[in-house]
Design a protein around this motif. Structure first.
Motif, PDB file in Angstrom:
ATOM      1  N   THR A 131      54.700 132.445 -44.234  1.00 19.88           N
ATOM      2  CA  THR A 131      54.917 132.481 -42.784  1.00 19.88           C
ATOM      3  C   THR A 131      54.761 131.115 -42.136  1.00 19.88           C
ATOM      4  O   THR A 131      55.682 130.592 -41.498  1.00 19.88           O
ATOM      5  N   SER A 132      53.578 130.519 -42.265  1.00 25.09           N
ATOM      6  CA  SER A 132      53.288 129.254 -41.577  1.00 25.09           C
ATOM      7  C   SER A 132      54.184 128.107 -42.035  1.00 25.09           C
ATOM      8  O   SER A 132      54.694 127.351 -41.195  1.00 25.09           O
ATOM      9  N   PRO A 133      54.405 127.926 -43.357  1.00 24.63           N
ATOM     10  CA  PRO A 133      55.286 126.838 -43.785  1.00 24.63           C
ATOM     11  C   PRO A 133      56.699 126.933 -43.214  1.00 24.63           C
ATOM     12  O   PRO A 133      57.278 125.917 -42.822  1.00 24.63           O
ATOM     13  N   ILE A 134      57.257 128.157 -43.140  1.00 23.45           N
ATOM     14  CA  ILE A 134      58.618 128.306 -42.599  1.00 23.45           C
ATOM     15  C   ILE A 134      58.629 127.991 -41.107  1.00 23.45           C
ATOM     16  O   ILE A 134      59.495 127.257 -40.617  1.00 23.45           O
ATOM     17  N   ILE A 135      57.658 128.536 -40.371  1.00 20.58           N
ATOM     18  CA  ILE A 135      57.589 128.282 -38.929  1.00 20.58           C
ATOM     19  C   ILE A 135      57.459 126.788 -38.657  1.00 20.58           C
ATOM     20  O   ILE A 135      58.170 126.228 -37.810  1.00 20.58           O
ATOM     21  N   MET A 136      56.555 126.119 -39.365  1.00 17.98           N
ATOM     22  CA  MET A 136      56.327 124.697 -39.123  1.00 17.98           C
ATOM     23  C   MET A 136      57.525 123.857 -39.543  1.00 17.98           C
ATOM     24  O   MET A 136      57.851 122.873 -38.870  1.00 17.98           O
ATOM     25  N   ARG A 137      58.212 124.229 -40.609  1.00 21.95           N
ATOM     26  CA  ARG A 137      59.400 123.454 -41.021  1.00 21.95           C
ATOM     27  C   ARG A 137      60.477 123.545 -39.938  1.00 21.95           C
ATOM     28  O   ARG A 137      61.116 122.545 -39.602  1.00 21.95           O
ATOM     29  N   ILE A 138      60.664 124.728 -39.390  1.00 24.34           N
ATOM     30  CA  ILE A 138      61.666 124.908 -38.342  1.00 24.34           C
ATOM     31  C   ILE A 138      61.293 124.124 -37.085  1.00 24.34           C
ATOM     32  O   ILE A 138      62.128 123.440 -36.485  1.00 24.34           O
ATOM     33  N   LEU A 139      60.020 124.185 -36.685  1.00 25.48           N
ATOM     34  CA  LEU A 139      59.582 123.482 -35.481  1.00 25.48           C
ATOM     35  C   LEU A 139      59.631 121.966 -35.663  1.00 25.48           C
ATOM     36  O   LEU A 139      60.091 121.239 -34.780  1.00 25.48           O
ATOM     37  N   GLU A 140      59.152 121.486 -36.795  1.00 24.56           N
ATOM     38  CA  GLU A 140      59.070 120.042 -37.029  1.00 24.56           C
ATOM     39  C   GLU A 140      60.440 119.387 -37.099  1.00 24.56           C
ATOM     40  O   GLU A 140      60.580 118.199 -36.800  1.00 24.56           O
ATOM     41  N   GLN A 141      61.462 120.151 -37.481  1.00 22.09           N
ATOM     42  CA  GLN A 141      62.809 119.570 -37.572  1.00 22.09           C
ATOM     43  C   GLN A 141      63.474 119.427 -36.204  1.00 22.09           C
ATOM     44  O   GLN A 141      64.537 118.827 -36.098  1.00 22.09           O
ATOM     45  N   SER A 169      41.812 130.040 -31.940  1.00 24.38           N
ATOM     46  CA  SER A 169      42.736 128.926 -32.186  1.00 24.38           C
ATOM     47  C   SER A 169      42.436 128.211 -33.495  1.00 24.38           C
ATOM     48  O   SER A 169      41.308 128.198 -33.985  1.00 24.38           O
ATOM     49  N   GLY A 170      43.484 127.614 -34.060  1.00 23.08           N
ATOM     50  CA  GLY A 170      43.347 126.838 -35.283  1.00 23.08           C
ATOM     51  C   GLY A 170      44.381 125.725 -35.278  1.00 23.08           C
ATOM     52  O   GLY A 170      45.071 125.501 -34.269  1.00 23.08           O
ATOM     53  N   ALA A 171      44.521 125.046 -36.399  1.00 19.90           N
ATOM     54  CA  ALA A 171      45.471 123.942 -36.482  1.00 19.90           C
ATOM     55  C   ALA A 171      46.901 124.429 -36.216  1.00 19.90           C
ATOM     56  O   ALA A 171      47.682 123.757 -35.545  1.00 19.90           O
ATOM     57  N   ILE A 172      47.235 125.627 -36.721  1.00 19.08           N
ATOM     58  CA  ILE A 172      48.580 126.162 -36.514  1.00 19.08           C
ATOM     59  C   ILE A 172      48.818 126.451 -35.030  1.00 19.08           C
ATOM     60  O   ILE A 172      49.923 126.269 -34.521  1.00 19.08           O
ATOM     61  N   SER A 173      47.769 126.879 -34.318  1.00 18.88           N
ATOM     62  CA  SER A 173      47.897 127.162 -32.878  1.00 18.88           C
ATOM     63  C   SER A 173      48.294 125.898 -32.123  1.00 18.88           C
ATOM     64  O   SER A 173      49.218 125.908 -31.296  1.00 18.88           O
ATOM     65  N   ALA A 174      47.577 124.812 -32.390  1.00 26.04           N
ATOM     66  CA  ALA A 174      47.857 123.550 -31.702  1.00 26.04           C
ATOM     67  C   ALA A 174      49.256 123.038 -32.043  1.00 26.04           C
ATOM     68  O   ALA A 174      49.985 122.558 -31.167  1.00 26.04           O
ATOM     69  N   ALA A 175      49.635 123.150 -33.311  1.00 27.08           N
ATOM     70  CA  ALA A 175      50.958 122.680 -33.730  1.00 27.08           C
ATOM     71  C   ALA A 175      52.066 123.481 -33.048  1.00 27.08           C
ATOM     72  O   ALA A 175      53.051 122.924 -32.552  1.00 27.08           O
ATOM     73  N   VAL A 176      51.901 124.800 -33.017  1.00 30.90           N
ATOM     74  CA  VAL A 176      52.910 125.665 -32.395  1.00 30.90           C
ATOM     75  C   VAL A 176      53.010 125.381 -30.897  1.00 30.90           C
ATOM     76  O   VAL A 176      54.108 125.301 -30.344  1.00 30.90           O
ATOM     77  N   HIS A 177      51.866 125.189 -30.227  1.00 33.91           N
ATOM     78  CA  HIS A 177      51.886 124.905 -28.789  1.00 33.91           C
ATOM     79  C   HIS A 177      52.440 123.509 -28.481  1.00 33.91           C
ATOM     80  O   HIS A 177      52.854 123.256 -27.345  1.00 33.91           O
ATOM     81  N   TYR A 178      52.449 122.630 -29.456  1.00 31.87           N
ATOM     82  CA  TYR A 178      53.021 121.295 -29.267  1.00 31.87           C
ATOM     83  C   TYR A 178      54.540 121.379 -29.145  1.00 31.87           C
ATOM     84  O   TYR A 178      55.152 120.616 -28.403  1.00 31.87           O
ATOM     85  N   ILE A 208      61.211 127.405 -27.563  1.00 32.27           N
ATOM     86  CA  ILE A 208      61.180 125.983 -27.904  1.00 32.27           C
ATOM     87  C   ILE A 208      61.152 125.107 -26.645  1.00 32.27           C
ATOM     88  O   ILE A 208      61.947 125.298 -25.724  1.00 32.27           O
ATOM     89  N   LEU A 209      60.235 124.154 -26.633  1.00 29.94           N
ATOM     90  CA  LEU A 209      60.099 123.221 -25.517  1.00 29.94           C
ATOM     91  C   LEU A 209      61.022 122.019 -25.709  1.00 29.94           C
ATOM     92  O   LEU A 209      61.187 121.526 -26.829  1.00 29.94           O
ATOM     93  N   GLN A 210      61.616 121.554 -24.625  1.00 22.40           N
ATOM     94  CA  GLN A 210      62.425 120.342 -24.683  1.00 22.40           C
ATOM     95  C   GLN A 210      61.531 119.109 -24.740  1.00 22.40           C
ATOM     96  O   GLN A 210      61.901 118.077 -25.283  1.00 22.40           O
TER      97      GLN A 210
END
Length: 285
Positions: A131-141, A169-178, A208-210
């Motif tokens: 779950t987390s790796p896919i979400i973060m790969r999509i967001l980071e790109q 909250s955790g590291a994934i929370s902060a990354a997702v909110h970024y 997704i935030l601009q």
């Protein structure tokens, strides 16, 4: 109502195509008839909106997405499911199946080739184990998509959507909110799947935030600070940051004081702005 939520029908289709469930791929297919139409409605799909689906499985969600979107591109890793999908989605000519790994696929190229400049959303019932790796790969790109709607474990949903500065909250929370504004849409019971998992799930949507909600001088450093802060979350920030960033504790304390953060604070108390202030102070030293 789609036949794909009929257990007997799904078992027959899978059996005729020689398919057996893979625990390694985290395969649990939806059989609750109300879930996928709701996901398709709430993910933002529409006549002028294309959809990328990750892990279509037997096609139960794909079926509903194809009914409301002008085009659906589904990325499926398991090639054994290709003949299954060819049968279950036979009535639709607006669905493309790509047999590939979403963790390796060039999603920018896929979007450009399949959707051009049109609006795109991503929708998926994600395997729990990745779950987390896919979400973060999509967001980071920073893909040109307006939202990411996914079904994940209920516990993961709460953690992903938890506001920084709160207990969950955790590291994934902060990354997702970024990268986005996350929200929990609805819960899904474990009995909604075949085979049934041991835990309940939830559908979340990341809008997704601009522009990120905080300004950071060094994005990579910001995420290093977040990761280090939660690396030893039971400890105070001087201890966790000192260990995670390989810096002397007195220097960390000086940085925290310069950012207006008390040395006894812990990661779960930090807001996005707090993390940004720490990273910017470190960047300027």
């Amino acid at each position: 109502m789609s036949k794909l939520t009929d257990i007997s029908y799904v078992r027959d289709v899978l059996s005729r195509n020689g398919f057996t469930f893979s625990k390694a791929l985290g395969q649990n297919f939806l059989i609750n008839p109300s879930v996928c139409p709701k996901m398709a409605q709430m993910c933002g799909a529409g006549e002028n909106v294309g959809v990328i689906e990750v892990g279509p499985g037997a096609g139960v969600l794909t079926y509903e997405l194809a009914a409301v979107s002008h085009k659906v591109v589904a990325v499926e890793l398991d090639k054994r499911l290709l003949p299954v999908l060819a049968e279950t989605l036979a009535q639709y000519n607006n669905v493309s199946i790509i047999n590939d790994d979403v963790m390796k696929l060039d999603l920018h190229e896929l979007i450009r080739d399949e959707f051009g400049d049109g609006e795109v959303v991503i929708c998926a019932n994600l395997p729990y184990y990745i779950t987390s790796p896919i979400i973060m790969r999509i967001l980071e790109q920073r893909l040109p998509v307006s939202s990411l709607t996914v079904m994940v474990q209920k516990e993961a949903a709460d953690r992903i959507c938890a506001a920084p500065g709160t207990k969950q909250s955790g590291a994934i929370s902060a990354a997702v909110h970024y990268y986005s504004e996350p929200e929990v849409l609805f819960k899904v019971s474990k009995g909604s799947f075949m085979p049934a998992p041991k835990v309940d799930s939830a559908v979340i949507r990341l809008n997704i935030l601009q522009k990120s909600p905080v300004d950071v001088a060094d994005e990579a450093l910001f995420f290093m600070v977040v990761k280090a802060s939660f690396g030893q979350r039971r400890k105070t920030l001087p201890n966790s940051l000192s260990a995670g960033l390989s810096m002397p504790k007195p220097e960390i304390i000086s940085v925290l004081e310069g950012a207006g953060i008390r040395p006894t604070a812990r990661a779960e108390e930090m807001t996005m702005q707090n993390f940004a202030d720490i990273a910017n102070k470190l960047s300027s030293r």
